[in-house]
Design an enzyme around this catalytic site. Structure first.
Site, short mmCIF file in Angstrom:
data_model
loop_
_atom_site.label_atom_id
_atom_site.label_comp_id
_atom_site.label_asym_id
_atom_site.label_seq_id
_atom_site.Cartn_x
_atom_site.Cartn_y
_atom_site.Cartn_z
N HIS A 150 0.85 -1.19 0.00
CA HIS A 150 0.00 0.00 0.00
C HIS A 150 0.89 1.24 0.00
CE1 HIS A 150 -3.20 -2.79 0.73
NE2 HIS A 150 -4.06 -1.83 0.52
N LYS A 585 -13.54 5.89 5.69
CA LYS A 585 -13.89 6.87 4.66
C LYS A 585 -15.41 6.89 4.46
CE LYS A 585 -12.66 6.09 0.29
NZ LYS A 585 -13.85 6.11 -0.58
P1 PGA Z 1 -7.34 -0.84 -0.52
O1 PGA Z 1 -6.79 -0.57 0.90
O2 PGA Z 1 -7.66 0.48 -1.16
O3 PGA Z 1 -6.18 -1.53 -1.16
O4 PGA Z 1 -8.52 -1.74 -0.33
C1 PGA Z 1 -7.40 0.27 1.73
C2 PGA Z 1 -6.33 0.83 2.65
O5 PGA Z 1 -5.61 0.07 3.28
O6 PGA Z 1 -6.26 2.04 2.71
#
Ligand code: PGA
Length: 928
Positions: A150, A585
């Site tokens: 990420h 979010k």
């Molecule tokens: P994703 O992860 O967008 O890969 O689902 C969410 C995050 O960890 O912010």
């Protein structure tokens, strides 16, 4: 600071000295390399900023801000870079300080700290937990940190490497001229190194970066912790730290602590993860395992110089030596070395056979490959056992057992690669396959019941949908190609190499059946009256609504005969993943935290009702807005019954370096994770009786509802909010940072719903508003606690309930790091100043409410009254952040108002903005 010992005071002094030292070295380098003008500007800003943060002075004077704004672009870049490096170096000094304190505690024989095995054993003993109970948990224990790519790590590997050199120099405690000269050199290199990545990362780079942590710490530390866990099952000693290391017999049959990876397997929204990439991720991981194992074997063969003239090895060892093919007269009397040389040759041949590479030095003799890690382990056990038979227990224990444990832990595959895809993609792929095979022309037009019936029928049949002559369409073909790779990898490396397939955005039962049907096409599910699976099918629930239905969805699945059969083939254990970022979010901080908690408890009930063992997989990031916060406390704050000896947690971005950057850090963080897992499994960490829990849950339901309304009304129901967010934050620039291989957004839409959670959180951090870490909570408390009795009830709950304590403690941290006076400057960027002011005032009012209620409920005088380390850290580091914010606003303003002039000048502005993003993220430590 209360209770500070003279040694601690001295160490704090040392920290201040270190910060001064690196600061003055950086100052010299700036003057030398960028000239007096830049240096003077930086110094003026720095002094005013420090005075503001430390003494509460006015802050950076308006004329200084004007001078900054008016300085030439290359000066501005130098100023930003200077503060980026000041913050970076202050962080290093702090980390070194923490390591120094830990060393001091250890050598002073301080009582074991929370998060150590010693502390855990103490807690268990105090709670009257007997060894049998501990052994039972340890026997089933499964703890897995899963490293993902990420994109929140802004520091390049080169920068991290240079930073490590600074850290080594400071950590050595040596302040001789040669160390200082070395530091100066490193800072000069840092000054001339581009802090920004010149091009986008590829998946292969991300894999490489993660693999670096195996060499740095994980390869040594993970097996060592597994040995300690195993010894726990065999020891009744009080202090886990003092446990005797295990002999051969005590090394666990299983490896309770296992590393996982998503890098090269997570294709959700990342078009670059193709079948070839999945295959090469598996090979890259395995190549690293071979490389490290070969190094260890080579080292061992240097060390085990025991002579047959002096010791009498076992027949098995002699046979191993004789079969080695090593006929060097120099080693004729050194059977261990000969045996190890033979093993080295076999392992080299294995590397060649498994991944087609020969890492390290080529062996002198040629031997056949091992069929798998079990054979290598068998040979190593012969070595260890032989050593013990002639009294060399310690040599076996210190030199050979760790390698046995490493082979057990890592096999030849190193780590388990998870696969992940979005439910929408799986649905389309299945629809195309069904149409291609003429089973159903329009699967997507079916309702949920019809879909499940159709898919269950497919799973009950051994017949496949793939027809060689039919084209399944690009999407289905690409999905199937990836699953084919997984199948082949399992054939080669065994079932630990790929075990899990995650389905993001799961909302219904058919999402799991769709995956099962695709797996069947690749031979990973066997269709028939009782279908079975080679992979775990793992739903990821990540919106407030989906979390609310998670237990019901799983209940339906648990009752479905086809799914039950699949589950039985996986040992009756169901893993469920829960997403912290997207739920935040979607619903805001309090609602997300509470919905996750609720979903977890309900999932436990559902699993228990159907005799299923549940393992939760927590998808969390580093910042509080994405589920971050201290890991030990986070596990202990889980609802009762949800941990049960098994847990997986994502480790992402900047947290990977923070947790696994060196062996000491890795040991501490992994030990804390294991300790917390055991504590949460064995102790009633909740501390509430049934009545109290029912009341607590109903209070939280009400608070969550109130917070949700406030959050949704601001973010999703306020006219002009999207424009406000997009104009005042650097969201567009963040997308161009080159910090990850995947695109920042799944679609081209401007909607907040479609934005990935990382850039959402990242942008709020940059502006220092940090809204995802608190918004809505203040309103909830204020509207709920309308009487003094209710306020008292909340305080009592906070005092007794780890879940509320963790929620508020994390929120207090974020509030302390936020700064609305800095944030206000970003208002100048608002596309509509009036709307901007209205929204900002609403945010400011809520921020004040959150601060007020956080203090009220926790009974603390200041936000960080219980966290002096963070308080000091903010005092030390934040003076370096504020100037970057000021410049960022100014640069964004020019860019947005087209005031940058020539294209070349505009490019410099963009570069300066990116540097400021990088610097703030570095300084804040976790911002995405
Ligand atoms: P994703 O992860 O967008 O890969 O689902 C969410 C995050 O960890 O912010």
């Amino acid at each position: 600071m209360a209770g500070v010992t003279p040694t601690e005071r001295e160490q704090d002094h040392q920290l201040t000295e270190d910060i001064r030292l690196v600061g003055s070295i950086l100052g010299d380098v700036i003057r030398d390399q960028a000239g007096d003008d830049v240096f003077d500007l930086v110094e003026t800003v720095r002094r005013q900023s420090v005075a503001h943060r430390r003494e509460g002075d006015e802050g950076i004077a308006p004329e200084t801000v004007a001078a900054l704004a008016a300085s030439p672009p290359d000066h501005q870049i130098s100023v930003i870079k200077a503060f980026d490096l000041f913050a970076l170096l202050a962080n290093v000094a702090e980390d070194v300080h923490h390591a120094r304190r830990r060393r001091h505690h250890r050598s002073a024989g301080s009582p074991p700290q929370p998060g150590t095995f010693g502390h855990m054993r103490g807690r268990l003993a105090a709670a009257g937990v007997d060894d049998a109970r501990l052994r039972a948990v340890v026997a089933e224990l499964e703890v897995s940190p899963v490293i993902t790519a990420h994109p929140t790590e802004v520091r390049r590997k080169t920068v991290l490497d240079l930073t490590r050199r600074v850290s080594d120099a400071l950590g050595s405690g040596d302040r001789s001229p040669s160390t200082i000269a070395g530091l100066r050199l490193t800072v000069q290199l840092l000054w001339h190194t581009d802090l920004l990545r010149a091009s986008k990362l590829r998946v292969a780079d991300e894999i490489n970066e993660a693999l670096g942590y195996y060499r740095r710490s994980l390869f040594e530390v993970v097996p060592a912790i597994n040995q300690r866990i195993a010894s726990m099952a065999h020891s009744s000693a009080e202090d886990g730290n003092a446990l005797a290391p295990p002999g051969n017999d005590a090394i666990a049959e299983r490896s309770p602590l296992r590393m996982g990876s998503w890098i090269g397997g997570d294709r959700d929204g990342n078009p670059f993860v193709t079948a070839d990439v999945v295959a090469s991720a598996i090979d890259q991981n395995a190549a690293m395992a071979f490389e490290l194992l070969l190094e260890q074997l080579a080292q061992l063969s240097l060390e085990l110089s025991l002579s047959a003239q002096i010791v009498s090895p076992t027949d098995a060892l002699v046979a191993l030596a004789d079969a080695s093919g090593d006929d060097s007269p120099f080693r004729a009397e050194e059977p261990y070395r000969r045996a190890l040389r033979g093993m080295y040759a076999r392992l080299t041949a294995s590397a060649q056979a498994f991944v087609g590479v020969v890492p390290g030095v080529a062996p002198r003799v040629e031997r056949s490959a091992y069929s798998g890690p079990a054979e290598l382990e068998h040979d190593l056990r012969i070595v260890a056992h032989s050593l013990r038979t002639h009294g060399c227990h310690e040599i076996a224990e210190v030199l050979v057992d760790p390698l046995v444990s490493a082979v057990r832990t890592f096999g030849f595959h190193l780590c388990t690669l998870d696969l992940r895809q979005n439910s929408a993609v799986l649905e389309r792929a299945v629809a195309d396959l069904l149409a291609g095979a003429e089973v159903h022309p329009d699967y997507r037009s079916l309702d949920e019941t019809e879909r499940c019936e159709l898919l269950a029928t497919e799973l009950r049949s051994p017949r496949l949908l793939r027809i060689p002559s039919a084209d399944p369409g690009d999407e289905a073909a690409s999905e199937l190609a990836i699953l084919d790779v997984a199948r082949r990898a399992i054939d080669r490396f065994g079932d630990r190499v790929v075990r899990h397939h995650i389905i993001s955005a799961t909302s219904s039962v058919s999402d799991l059946f769709e995956l099962a049907v695709l797996l069947k096409e690749a031979g990973l599910v066997r269709g028939g009256a009782e279908p079975s699976s080679m992979l775990d099918l793992i739903p990821l629930f990540e919106t407030i609504e989906d979390l609310g239905h998670a237990a019901a969805t799983m209940r339906t699945l648990f009752q479905h005969p086809v799914y039950r059969s699949l589950l039985a083939s996986r040992g009756g254990r169901q893993e469920v993943m829960i997403g912290y970022s997207d739920s935040n979010k979607d619903g805001g901080y309090l609602t997300s935290t509470w919905s996750l908690y609720r979903a977890e408890s309900q999932l436990v009930e559902a699993a228990q009702a159907h005799g299923v063992a549940l393992r939760l997989f927590h998808g969390r990031g580093g910042t509080v807005g994405r589920g971050g916060g201290p890991g030990y406390e986070a596990i202990l704050a889980q609802p009762p019954g949800t941990v049960q000896g098994a847990i997986r947690v994502t480790e992402q971005g900047e947290m990977v370096a923070a947790k696994f950057g060196d062996p000491d850090l890795a040991r501490r963080n992994l030990e804390a994770m294991v300790s917390a897992t055991i504590e949460a499994s064995v102790l009633d960490a909740d501390g509430l009786d049934d009545e109290q829990r029912a009341r607590a849950e109903s209070i939280m339901d009400e608070l969550s509802e109130l917070a949700h309304r406030e959050y949704r009304s601001l973010v999703y129901e306020t006219d002009g909010f999207v424009d406000f967010f997009r104009s005042i934050t650097p969201i567009d620039e963040i997308a161009k940072l080159n910090i990850g291989s995947r695109p920042a957004s799944r679609t081209a839409s401007r909607r907040i719903e479609d934005l990935r959670a990382i850039p959402w959180v990242f942008s709020w951090s940059q502006t220092r508003i940090m809204l995802p870490g608190w918004y809505g909570t203040g309103t909830a408390f204020e509207h709920w606690a309308t009487t003094p009795e209710r306020v008292r009830e909340l305080s009592d709950l906070h005092a007794h309930w780890p879940a509320l304590r963790a929620l508020l403690s994390n929120m207090r941290m974020v509030l302390a790091k936020s700064d609305l006076s800095i944030a206000e400057r970003y208002l100048a960027l608002a596309s509509d100043p009036d709307v901007g002011t209205t929204i900002f005032e609403r945010i400011r009012t809520e921020h004040e409410r959150c601060v007020r209620w956080a203090l009220e409920v926790s009974g603390l005088p200041t936000l960080l009254a219980d966290n002096p380390l963070l308080e000091r850290s903010i005092r030390n580091r934040f003076p370096y952040l504020d100037p970057m914010n000021l410049l960022q606003v100014e640069l964004l303003r020019r860019l947005r108002h087209d005031e940058t002039g020539e294209p070349a000048a505009a490019e410099v502005t963009v570069r300066a903005i990116k540097l400021s993003l990088n610097g703030l993220a570095t300084g804040l430590r976790n911002s995405g």
